[in-house]
Design an enzyme around this catalytic site. Structure first.
Site, PDB file in Angstrom:
ATOM      1  N   ASP A 276      -8.960   3.898   6.603  1.00 14.31           N
ATOM      2  CA  ASP A 276      -7.749   3.869   7.422  1.00 14.31           C
ATOM      3  C   ASP A 276      -8.028   4.694   8.663  1.00 14.31           C
ATOM      4  O   ASP A 276      -8.090   5.920   8.617  1.00 14.31           O
ATOM      5  CB  ASP A 276      -6.585   4.460   6.611  1.00 14.31           C
ATOM      6  CG  ASP A 276      -5.279   4.556   7.392  1.00 14.31           C
ATOM      7  OD1 ASP A 276      -5.275   4.319   8.621  1.00 14.31           O
ATOM      8  OD2 ASP A 276      -4.258   4.895   6.771  1.00 14.31           O
TER       9      ASP A 276
ATOM     10  N   ASP B 116       0.851  -1.185   0.000  1.00  9.41           N
ATOM     11  CA  ASP B 116       0.000   0.000   0.000  1.00  9.41           C
ATOM     12  C   ASP B 116       0.885   1.232   0.000  1.00  9.41           C
ATOM     13  O   ASP B 116       1.935   1.265   0.643  1.00  9.41           O
ATOM     14  CB  ASP B 116      -0.982   0.003   1.180  1.00  9.41           C
ATOM     15  CG  ASP B 116      -0.314  -0.047   2.542  1.00  9.41           C
ATOM     16  OD1 ASP B 116      -0.120   1.021   3.148  1.00  9.41           O
ATOM     17  OD2 ASP B 116       0.006  -1.159   3.006  1.00  9.41           O
TER      18      ASP B 116
ATOM     19  N   GLU C  10      -6.763   5.203  12.602  1.00  8.16           N
ATOM     20  CA  GLU C  10      -5.653   4.900  13.498  1.00  8.16           C
ATOM     21  C   GLU C  10      -5.355   6.111  14.369  1.00  8.16           C
ATOM     22  O   GLU C  10      -6.083   7.106  14.340  1.00  8.16           O
ATOM     23  CB  GLU C  10      -4.426   4.514  12.671  1.00  8.16           C
ATOM     24  CG  GLU C  10      -4.021   5.579  11.655  1.00  8.16           C
ATOM     25  CD  GLU C  10      -2.862   5.155  10.778  1.00  8.16           C
ATOM     26  OE1 GLU C  10      -1.725   5.357  11.218  1.00  8.16           O
ATOM     27  OE2 GLU C  10      -3.097   4.648   9.658  1.00  8.16           O
TER      28      GLU C  10
END
Length: 225
Positions: free
Chosen positions: A111, A22, A113
């Site tokens: 995503d 990625d 986080e």
């Protein structure tokens, strides 16, 4: 969901699984032919962040991965303190995060986080964070017909969602853990669909990933069947 259930393989993921990378704008110049020759089968490419950032390298990266014959998808870096989950899912879907049943497009990934810009959990309570992720997930599903993959760490998930369960019913998991084993997963998940196991490697630039299954399973995930 049939395709999700079909991926319920025993942990840990074995090294014979399809390999992936990625990338973001930090890896703006990727030699995708070399990546493919190294055995990489799939790639996730950063498309957006929040509601104001578009990866300037996204188009060239996505086109390059496609031309090299990789199964590819895009991901959105969540900023839950900036706007609602629905707003960011809409922005993502409109700026590279779409999906089609062409057999080479992975469902978009969220995503989520630790906040690199401020408060650990973006100033949200665990219940508010769960609501935000749910809002993003449901809106993305409405826009594309697929639920997003969730990329996270078990530590973040435990800290910022209170280790919420329920997402395993719709959202494939992409766990980040730089170790020789996957370790404990977020509540409700008995397996992970993707494993980001290193932030660099010989397969190509960017983070290194494995798919939990075989090449045919990866193709089914892309197809949505």
């Amino acid at each position: 969901m049939k395709w999700l259930a079909a991926l319920a393989l025993a942990l840990p993921v074995v090294l014979g699984s399809p390999q992936g990378i990625d990338v973001s704008n930090y890896q703006s110049d990727v030699n995708w032919s070399t990546v493919k020759a190294n055995g990489v089968e799939f790639a996730y490419i950063k498309a957006t962040e929040g509601t104001s950032y578009k990866n300037p390298s996204f188009s060239s990266q996505y086109t390059g991965a496609t031309s090299a014959g990789l199964i590819r998808g895009s991901y959105h870096f969540a900023l839950p303190d900036v706007s609602s989950g629905a707003t960011q899912a809409t922005y993502f879907a409109a700026n590279g995060g779409g999906w089609s049943a062409d057999g080479i497009t992975l469902p978009g990934a969220l995503d989520i986080e630790y906040n690199p810009y401020g408060a650990t959990c973006y100033g949200l309570s665990a219940s508010a964070m769960v609501a935000w992720i749910t809002d993003f997930s449901n809106t993305y599903h409405t826009k594309t017909g697929r639920y997003p993959v969730i990329y996270t760490t078990t530590d973040w998930w435990t800290t910022c969602t209170g280790n919420a369960s329920g997402f395993q019913n719709n959202n494939p998991l992409w766990i980040a853990r730089y170790s020789s084993s996957i370790g404990t997963l977020p509540a409700g998940y008995s397996y992970t669909t993707f494993w980001q196991f290193a932030d660099s490697g010989s397969n190509g630039p960017g983070d290194q990933d494995l798919f939990n299954g075989d090449s045919a399973g990866l193709a089914r995930l892309a197809k949505g069947s």
